[in-house]
Design an enzyme around this catalytic site. Structure first.
Site, short mmCIF file in Angstrom:
data_model
loop_
_atom_site.label_atom_id
_atom_site.label_comp_id
_atom_site.label_asym_id
_atom_site.label_seq_id
_atom_site.Cartn_x
_atom_site.Cartn_y
_atom_site.Cartn_z
N HIS A 115 40.88 18.88 47.95
CA HIS A 115 39.56 18.25 47.84
C HIS A 115 39.65 16.77 47.50
CE1 HIS A 115 39.63 18.04 43.41
NE2 HIS A 115 40.24 19.20 43.45
N ASP A 116 38.74 16.02 48.09
CA ASP A 116 38.55 14.59 47.81
C ASP A 116 39.75 13.73 48.21
OD1 ASP A 116 35.85 14.67 46.32
OD2 ASP A 116 37.05 16.17 45.26
N GLY A 144 44.59 17.48 45.31
CA GLY A 144 43.31 16.79 45.30
C GLY A 144 43.43 15.31 44.99
#
Length: 258
Positions: free
Chosen positions: A120-121, A138
């Site tokens: 994520h991100d 992440g």
């Protein structure tokens, strides 16, 4: 539009008429798929995914899936935004965002080999290659034209600079500066990614400048602030600016140098 009869395309998905969707694939409501994309078999594209044009998504890929974050709840989901002409091989998994409003962002012309992963991100630039099972935790940032070899694991919040190469089975726990070649159980800088620089048209003058900058930064014995100032003065050029800006903005520090 070519959609296999076994595929499921939910109402509310925005699919360009030129898109092809293979058997047993699922496209959730809210997903956006641009012109010329080829979605092969058993692919799942989740609701927050936005995809540009001419991407190829091979068997078993999941795009925009829930992040592997124990604090995640559905209302925290943020977008996965994908550019153009990316190639996702079998079993690739890329998570949606959760911590930042922009979410996970993938540029254009990247090649993701089988079972590679971005958490994520993450923010990934253009023309990067991720070999089999390369893994980004992440919040990792990858600039442009890097080569991340097989079974590499990149720690969260690390950055990989442009035209760097990370050797296979390497654990990256700190930032990898631009143009570097790194290897090791914990990545260590071995030298420059000379092959990558040549393939991308860097002249002998440019390569020599990069080498001189790193020699000054890593072997002169000067304190970092003094070495950065000397490099800026003695070796002016865009490659020097890139290296210095990368180092000055580093939050985790750089990989060590042998």
């Amino acid at each position: 539009m070519s959609i296999h009869p076994t595929a499921i395309v939910e109402d509310g998905a925005e699919i360009d008429p030129s898109v092809a969707i293979g058997p047993y694939s699922i496209i959730e409501s809210g997903a956006v798929i641009g012109p010329g994309c080829r979605i092969e078999s058993c692919v799942r594209i989740f609701a927050n995914t936005r995809m540009g044009r001419d991407n190829r998504v091979c068997h078993g890929v999941t795009l925009g899936s829930e992040p592997q974050d124990l604090t995640f709840t559905p209302e925290k989901a943020r977008p996965l935004t994908i550019g153009d002409r990316n190639h996702f091989k079998e079993g690739v998994n890329i998570s949606c965002g959760v911590k930042s409003e922009e979410g996970t962002r993938i540029g254009s012309d990247n090649f993701w080999m089988a079972f590679s992963h971005a958490g994520h991100d993450c923010v990934v630039g253009d023309h990067n290659i991720f070999a089999n099972t390369a893994t980004l935790a992440g919040h990792v940032e990858v600039e442009d034209r890097t080569f991340i070899s097989g079974q590499v694991a990149v720690h969260q919040f690390c950055r990989i600079g442009s035209l760097a190469m990370v050797a296979g089975v390497t654990g990256v726990a700190q930032d990898v500066p631009p143009y570097a070649l790194v290897d090791g159980h914990r990545a260590r800088m071995l030298g420059l990614n000379v092959v990558g620089l040549r393939r991308n048209g860097f002249t002998q003058e440019q390569r020599s400048r990069i080498k001189a900058v790193y020699r000054l930064l890593l072997r002169s014995g000067l304190k970092q602030a003094e070495a950065l100032a000397r490099a800026e003065q003695d070796y002016p050029g865009p490659e020097t600016d890139h290296i210095l800006n990368f180092i000055r903005s580093s939050r985790r520090g750089l990989v060590s140098f042998d």
